[in-house]
Enzyme design. Structure first.
Site, PDB file in Angstrom:
ATOM      1  N   GLY A 129       2.486   2.205  10.724  1.00  0.00           N
ATOM      2  CA  GLY A 129       3.393   3.335  10.545  1.00  0.00           C
ATOM      3  C   GLY A 129       4.059   3.796  11.835  1.00  0.00           C
ATOM      4  N   GLU A 146      -5.098  -5.210  10.533  1.00  0.00           N
ATOM      5  CA  GLU A 146      -4.099  -4.166  10.759  1.00  0.00           C
ATOM      6  C   GLU A 146      -4.411  -3.439  12.061  1.00  0.00           C
ATOM      7  OE1 GLU A 146      -2.199  -2.945   6.779  1.00  0.00           O
ATOM      8  OE2 GLU A 146      -3.981  -1.719   7.050  1.00  0.00           O
ATOM      9  N   SER A 199       3.611  -2.155  10.364  1.00  0.00           N
ATOM     10  CA  SER A 199       5.063  -2.155  10.539  1.00  0.00           C
ATOM     11  C   SER A 199       5.698  -3.513  10.236  1.00  0.00           C
ATOM     12  CB  SER A 199       5.438  -1.677  11.948  1.00  0.00           C
ATOM     13  OG  SER A 199       4.970  -0.350  12.143  1.00  0.00           O
ATOM     14  N   HIS A 241      -9.341   0.771   4.843  1.00  0.00           N
ATOM     15  CA  HIS A 241      -8.076   1.016   5.539  1.00  0.00           C
ATOM     16  C   HIS A 241      -8.342   1.926   6.735  1.00  0.00           C
ATOM     17  CE1 HIS A 241      -4.049   2.363   6.451  1.00  0.00           C
ATOM     18  NE2 HIS A 241      -3.618   1.305   5.791  1.00  0.00           N
ATOM     19  N   GLU A 289      -6.845   4.374   7.881  1.00  0.00           N
ATOM     20  CA  GLU A 289      -6.700   5.814   7.603  1.00  0.00           C
ATOM     21  C   GLU A 289      -7.953   6.350   6.926  1.00  0.00           C
ATOM     22  OE1 GLU A 289      -2.949   5.442   5.571  1.00  0.00           O
ATOM     23  OE2 GLU A 289      -2.015   4.881   7.467  1.00  0.00           O
ATOM     24  N   ASN A 301       0.867  -1.183   0.000  1.00  0.00           N
ATOM     25  CA  ASN A 301       0.000   0.000   0.000  1.00  0.00           C
ATOM     26  C   ASN A 301       0.902   1.230   0.000  1.00  0.00           C
ATOM     27  OD1 ASN A 301      -1.818   2.030   0.503  1.00  0.00           O
ATOM     28  ND2 ASN A 301      -2.232   1.429   2.630  1.00  0.00           N
ATOM     29  N   LYS A 304       0.060   4.260  -0.252  1.00  0.00           N
ATOM     30  CA  LYS A 304      -0.612   5.428   0.353  1.00  0.00           C
ATOM     31  C   LYS A 304      -0.419   6.668  -0.537  1.00  0.00           C
ATOM     32  CE  LYS A 304       0.177   3.373   4.821  1.00  0.00           C
ATOM     33  NZ  LYS A 304       0.125   3.531   6.252  1.00  0.00           N
TER      34      LYS A 304
HETATM   35  C1  PEP Z   1      -0.672   0.009   6.067  1.00  0.00           C
HETATM   36  O1  PEP Z   1      -0.918   1.201   6.067  1.00  0.00           O
HETATM   37  O2  PEP Z   1      -1.445  -0.766   5.476  1.00  0.00           O
HETATM   38  C2  PEP Z   1       0.518  -0.446   6.777  1.00  0.00           C
HETATM   39  C3  PEP Z   1       0.568  -1.679   7.160  1.00  0.00           C
HETATM   40  O3  PEP Z   1       1.506   0.494   6.989  1.00  0.00           O
HETATM   41  P1  PEP Z   1       2.959   0.244   7.662  1.00  0.00           P
HETATM   42  O4  PEP Z   1       3.488  -1.045   7.086  1.00  0.00           O
HETATM   43  O5  PEP Z   1       3.766   1.421   7.264  1.00  0.00           O
HETATM   44  O6  PEP Z   1       2.730   0.130   9.134  1.00  0.00           O
END
Ligand code: PEP
Length: 251
Positions: free
Chosen positions: A174, A168, A214, A96, A98, A9, A11
């Protein structure tokens, strides 16, 4: 046997030129990844047509990061599912955290979006996950169970063949804080049970459930070794082709 998938992703990162360069690097390295591991990249909308071109001839599939909850018409700023398929997408990410947190994405909207995406022939990567307060209050199983039921219980066993779930935990996205393999596995197992309750053991067994938060080359192996973790939805580490491919080689 369910498919293993590593999805990136991107973003709101990269210009079109940078995105094409990244896609080309991922496509070039993708031949190292075993055939049973699927690769997906999700660039911003503006990049989709160019990235589709850059991925041609490789095993890497293309995803959007979102889609509209309406089919077409006067919805300024929105992108419809037939636009995504005509741009070359096979997938869309939906729900997601976000989008849920900053853009008011509700489970009700996600039902509409999922219906449209599946009807257009797109696969859906549906994101679920608890925030830090919910985890600290011990509500994580309830939150994730409700998200799955609110959206996916509106669909059929046949629909589920095109749905991937991504767990997630919001506190891990992040932040550099990864859920431990045990924390992730217990939620993945719970998600599979919630799916089995509605769709039966076979559908639940066949559903790919990704971990996101992460995930990086240094922790992917331990996470992917868990019986109910079938790959990852990768944010930050998907912006470097080497790291992304390294993660895909971690099964
Ligand atoms: C995501 O936004 O789907 C995600 C997993 O981000 P990150 O790997 O940066 O934590």
């Amino acid at each position: 046997m369910r498919k293993k998938i590593v999805a990136g992703n991107w973003k709101m990162n990269t210009t079109v030129a940078e995105g094409v360069e990244l896609a080309k690097a991922v496509a070039a390295a993708s031949s190292q990844v075993p055939s049973q591991v699927g690769l997906v990249v999700a660039p911003p909308f503006t990049h989709l047509v160019s990235v589709a071109e850059a991925l041609k001839g490789s095993k890497v599939e293309l995803s959007a990061q979102n889609c509209a909850d309406k089919e077409k018409g006067a919805y300024t700023g929105e992108v419809a599912v037939n636009m995504l398929t005509s741009a070359g997408c096979q997938w869309t990410i939906l729900g997601h955290s976000e989008r849920r947190q900053y853009y008011g994405e509700t489970d009700e909207k996600l039902v509409e979006k999922t219906k449209l995406a599946l009807a257009a022939g797109l696969g859906v990567i549906l994101c679920v996950g608890e925030n830090l307060d919910e985890r600290e209050a011990g509500k994580h199983f309830d939150v994730v169970t409700a998200q799955i039921k609110n959206v996916l219980y509106n669909f059929t066993e046949a629909d589920m063949a095109k749905v991937v779930v991504a767990y997630e935990p919001v506190w891990a996205i992040g932040t550099g804080k990864t859920a431990t393999a045990e924390q992730a596995e217990e939620i993945h197992a719970c998600i599979r049970k919630v799916l089995a309750d509605k769709f039966g053991a076979k559908v639940a067994d066949d559903t790919t459930i990704l971990y996101g938060g992460s995930c990086k080359p240094s922790n992917a192996k331990e996470l992917f070794a868990q019986p109910d973790i079938d790959g990852g939805l990768i944010g930050g580490a998907a912006l470097k082709a080497d790291d992304f491919i390294q993660i895909a080689l971690s099964f």
